[in-house]
Design a protein around this motif. Structure first.
Motif: not given
Ligand SMILES: [Zn+2]
Length: 288
Positions: A29, A32, A48, A50-51, A53
């Motif tokens: 990513c 992040c 993403c 996780h974040c 994005h």
């Molecule tokens: Zn990310």
């Protein structure tokens, strides 16, 4: 083992070059820096996990994500005059076009398709940034006119996903002429009383922002998408002021009333379907 598998196949394999294990199973990513397995990323529509994005997507991705069950019919687009100015910088324009075509397997920077969206007919034009920065030359102009005509013909709403660095400099003034041309195209849709929705994706700048991309009945943007006309540095040097944080990003434009909504990719298709249903229901009521 036969002579074929033992002798001929290895020879062919050597001739074609050794098969390396694919190195693109994992993506990092850019926001992040976390690693994401490619299947997970595809399932999340290149967002993403996780974040959150939103990574850039291809025109083909947009079409597959927008239509019901990913089913659509692409239309053949009119051929534009190739290299009208016989332009050359470090490379000839025709060679740049050929490279972009080979890399993307697209004729130019827009794909146009029709199909069903939320159970109703829709026409979608999707720009691809990976084709020469999504720049707008005469082929893009032709494609947008074709998309608008198709929408009118089918009495269907027109949705355009933008992703562009602006005009295609290799076509000089001809590329600038696509600005009024694309505006006229979207006007055809408006005059037919059909919804025209623009989805601004990262990045949408230059001549595209300065023409059809800001003329939607509803202006949607993806989170954190860069949307602007001139670059931030150019503006900073011109006005001699430090620009605010988040300047030219989707959320900033939303807070300042330039666009109507910022919609996460996961909710985008459902949002489009809902908006189209509302807009066409209003029209039916008005007609009754
Ligand atoms: Zn990310």
């Amino acid at each position: 083992m036969s002579w074929l598998t033992e002798f001929v196949r290895p020879k062919i394999r050597n001739f074609l070059g050794r098969q390396e294990p694919p190195d693109n199973l994992w993506h990092q990513c850019p926001n992040c820096q976390q690693m994401i397995f490619h299947r997970e990323l595809e399932a999340a529509k290149k967002v993403c996990p996780h974040c959150g994005h939103h990574m850039r997507a291809t025109a083909a991705d947009r079409l597959a994500w927008t239509f019901d069950n990913g089913a659509y019919t692409r239309i053949d687009l009119p051929k534009a005059v190739p290299d009208p100015l016989r332009f050359r910088d470090q490379k000839r324009y025709v060679d740049r076009l050929k490279d972009a075509r080979d890399a993307t397997r697209q004729e130019d920077a827009v794909l146009v398709a029709h199909g069903m969206l939320g159970g109703a007919r829709a026409v979608v034009a999707a720009m691809s940034f990976e084709f020469m920065g999504g720049s707008m030359g005469s082929a893009v102009g032709e494609a947008l006119v074709a998309a608008a005509r198709l929408a009118v013909l089918q009495a269907a709403p027109l949705i355009i996903y933008t992703a562009s660095g602006g005009a295609r400099m290799q076509e000089g003034a001809i590329s600038l002429m696509q600005m009024p041309r694309s505006v006229i195209a979207t006007q055809m849709v408006r005059e037919a009383g059909l919804p025209f929705i623009v989805v601004l994706t990262d990045p949408t700048t230059g001549g595209v922002t300065a023409s059809f991309a800001m003329l939607g009945d509803i202006q949607i943007a993806e989170p954190n998408a860069l949307i602007g006309f001139a670059g931030a540095r150019v503006i900073e040097q011109t006005v001699r002021e430090k620009l605010p944080v988040g300047f030219q990003r989707a959320e900033y434009l939303y807070e300042h009333g330039i666009i109507d909504m910022v919609v996460k990719r996961a909710e985008l298709t459902a949002t489009l379907a809902r908006l189209i249903a509302l807009m066409t229901a209003n029209k039916r009521q008005a007609a009754a």
